[in-house]
Design a protein around this motif. Structure first.
Motif, PDB file in Angstrom:
ATOM      1  N   LYS A 269      72.563  80.192  12.824  1.00  0.00           N
ATOM      2  CA  LYS A 269      73.495  80.411  14.253  1.00  0.00           C
ATOM      3  C   LYS A 269      72.246  80.784  15.378  1.00  0.00           C
ATOM      4  CE  LYS A 269      77.826  80.968  12.870  1.00  0.00           C
ATOM      5  NZ  LYS A 269      79.295  81.298  13.108  1.00  0.00           N
ATOM      6  N   ALA A 270      72.617  80.361  16.503  1.00  0.00           N
ATOM      7  CA  ALA A 270      71.909  80.453  17.677  1.00  0.00           C
ATOM      8  C   ALA A 270      72.674  81.247  18.558  1.00  0.00           C
ATOM      9  CB  ALA A 270      71.300  79.000  18.338  1.00  0.00           C
ATOM     10  N   VAL A 271      71.665  82.215  19.272  1.00  0.00           N
ATOM     11  CA  VAL A 271      72.046  83.113  20.295  1.00  0.00           C
ATOM     12  C   VAL A 271      72.752  82.263  21.602  1.00  0.00           C
ATOM     13  CG1 VAL A 271      71.602  85.002  21.667  1.00  0.00           C
ATOM     14  CG2 VAL A 271      70.811  84.852  19.323  1.00  0.00           C
ATOM     15  N   MET A 272      73.897  82.524  22.071  1.00  0.00           N
ATOM     16  CA  MET A 272      74.412  81.983  23.275  1.00  0.00           C
ATOM     17  C   MET A 272      74.893  82.955  24.275  1.00  0.00           C
ATOM     18  SD  MET A 272      78.495  80.957  22.453  1.00  0.00           S
ATOM     19  CE  MET A 272      79.047  81.386  24.036  1.00  0.00           C
ATOM     20  N   ASP A 273      74.641  84.193  23.857  1.00  0.00           N
ATOM     21  CA  ASP A 273      74.908  85.526  24.806  1.00  0.00           C
ATOM     22  C   ASP A 273      74.415  86.619  23.883  1.00  0.00           C
ATOM     23  OD1 ASP A 273      77.072  86.955  23.562  1.00  0.00           O
ATOM     24  OD2 ASP A 273      78.232  85.167  23.863  1.00  0.00           O
ATOM     25  N   ASN A 274      74.433  87.698  24.850  1.00  0.00           N
ATOM     26  CA  ASN A 274      73.861  89.008  24.309  1.00  0.00           C
ATOM     27  C   ASN A 274      75.164  90.197  24.272  1.00  0.00           C
ATOM     28  OD1 ASN A 274      71.458  88.159  23.349  1.00  0.00           O
ATOM     29  ND2 ASN A 274      70.249  89.154  25.277  1.00  0.00           N
ATOM     30  N   THR A 275      76.282  89.677  23.681  1.00  0.00           N
ATOM     31  CA  THR A 275      77.472  90.277  23.828  1.00  0.00           C
ATOM     32  C   THR A 275      77.576  91.080  24.980  1.00  0.00           C
ATOM     33  OG1 THR A 275      76.122  92.278  22.686  1.00  0.00           O
ATOM     34  CG2 THR A 275      77.024  90.767  21.045  1.00  0.00           C
ATOM     35  N   MET A 276      77.244  90.851  26.231  1.00  0.00           N
ATOM     36  CA  MET A 276      77.866  91.422  27.567  1.00  0.00           C
ATOM     37  C   MET A 276      77.555  90.558  28.608  1.00  0.00           C
ATOM     38  SD  MET A 276      74.883  94.035  27.845  1.00  0.00           S
ATOM     39  CE  MET A 276      73.049  93.835  27.974  1.00  0.00           C
ATOM     40  N   ASP A 277      78.326  90.371  29.416  1.00  0.00           N
ATOM     41  CA  ASP A 277      78.377  89.516  30.517  1.00  0.00           C
ATOM     42  C   ASP A 277      78.504  88.291  30.008  1.00  0.00           C
ATOM     43  OD1 ASP A 277      77.921  91.692  32.534  1.00  0.00           O
ATOM     44  OD2 ASP A 277      75.780  91.538  32.092  1.00  0.00           O
ATOM     45  N   LYS A 278      79.400  87.963  29.512  1.00  0.00           N
ATOM     46  CA  LYS A 278      79.579  86.666  28.645  1.00  0.00           C
ATOM     47  C   LYS A 278      79.820  85.344  29.583  1.00  0.00           C
ATOM     48  CE  LYS A 278      81.376  86.297  24.100  1.00  0.00           C
ATOM     49  NZ  LYS A 278      80.308  86.064  23.537  1.00  0.00           N
ATOM     50  N   VAL A 279      79.190  84.364  29.382  1.00  0.00           N
ATOM     51  CA  VAL A 279      79.605  83.300  30.056  1.00  0.00           C
ATOM     52  C   VAL A 279      78.916  82.012  28.984  1.00  0.00           C
ATOM     53  CG1 VAL A 279      79.157  83.720  32.435  1.00  0.00           C
ATOM     54  CG2 VAL A 279      77.301  82.958  31.298  1.00  0.00           C
ATOM     55  N   ASP A 280      79.555  80.763  29.173  1.00  0.00           N
ATOM     56  CA  ASP A 280      79.251  79.914  28.023  1.00  0.00           C
ATOM     57  C   ASP A 280      78.130  78.757  28.509  1.00  0.00           C
ATOM     58  OD1 ASP A 280      81.271  80.766  26.433  1.00  0.00           O
ATOM     59  OD2 ASP A 280      82.601  79.224  26.748  1.00  0.00           O
ATOM     60  N   ASP A 281      77.418  79.193  29.577  1.00  0.00           N
ATOM     61  CA  ASP A 281      76.210  78.484  30.114  1.00  0.00           C
ATOM     62  C   ASP A 281      75.491  77.726  28.986  1.00  0.00           C
ATOM     63  OD1 ASP A 281      77.641  78.823  32.618  1.00  0.00           O
ATOM     64  OD2 ASP A 281      76.161  79.823  33.418  1.00  0.00           O
ATOM     65  N   ALA A 282      74.919  78.802  28.050  1.00  0.00           N
ATOM     66  CA  ALA A 282      74.003  78.679  27.185  1.00  0.00           C
ATOM     67  C   ALA A 282      74.518  77.830  25.502  1.00  0.00           C
ATOM     68  CB  ALA A 282      73.145  79.864  26.703  1.00  0.00           C
ATOM     69  N   LYS A 283      75.961  77.939  25.648  1.00  0.00           N
ATOM     70  CA  LYS A 283      76.557  77.548  24.504  1.00  0.00           C
ATOM     71  C   LYS A 283      75.926  76.071  24.010  1.00  0.00           C
ATOM     72  CE  LYS A 283      80.965  77.962  22.524  1.00  0.00           C
ATOM     73  NZ  LYS A 283      82.510  77.866  22.631  1.00  0.00           N
TER      74      LYS A 283
END
Length: 185
Positions: free
Chosen positions: A157-171
């Protein structure tokens, strides 16, 4: 989404096809300051920190672990640099310097979007944890329990966020990176 659905579907796949490997790819939340957006995590341990006991002392956490470590993961560790090179060459315009990490993944039943949660609630149970997601424990447990344990799990699995300030931009980037690592495998 979730451990129960993942374990049911993994069990169905294992019973139907009896595969040597069951590879799960996807996206997750990385440990703040440890991993970057787009980095790929290959699980060496999957645990759920939400099991425990409530008594007069409060909630007493009890970590439950599934261990996907096997010879094929050892081979992948040795090929880490080659995998990173493959990822970089697969789509140079998408490449952001992503790295491959091997380590423990926590499996939780909820999306986490809270500063400090990872260190307080997850690292306190497994200090080496590098990411969180919602399905892998179900998949790895199905591999342990069905087909006499002959199906080996590989969680990528690849990192889409760092468990805070969540947005789906890097999904999309994260999904692409994990898929390319599975393609390499």
């Amino acid at each position: 989404t979730g451990m129960i659905d993942a374990s049911i579907l993994a069990t169905e796949l294992i019973l139907t096809f009896r595969p040597k490997f069951l590879i799960m790819e996807g996206v997750l939340g990385g440990r703040p300051k440890e991993v970057e957006i787009g980095d790929v995590i290959i699980a060496t341990k999957v645990f759920t920190p939400e099991k425990g006991k409530i008594n007069h002392l409060g909630f007493q956490k009890e970590m439950v672990v599934s261990n996907p470590e096997h010879a094929s993961l050892t081979k992948l560790r040795r090929e880490r640099k080659r995998i990173e090179d493959f990822l970089a060459s697969s789509a140079p315009s998408r490449y952001k310097g992503s790295q491959i990490h091997f380590g423990p993944i926590g499996c939780v039943s909820k999306v986490i979007d809270l500063e400090g949660y990872f260190d307080e609630e997850i690292a306190s149970v497994e200090r080496k944890a590098i990411a969180l997601e919602m399905e892998s424990y179900g998949v790895t447990r199905a591999c342990e329990l069905v087909n006499n344990g002959n199906t080996k799990p590989i969680i990528v699995k690849a990192v889409m966020d760092n468990t805070m300030d969540k947005v789906d931009d890097a999904k999309r980037l994260a999904a692409w990176n994990s898929a390319m690592v599975v393609r390499y495998i």
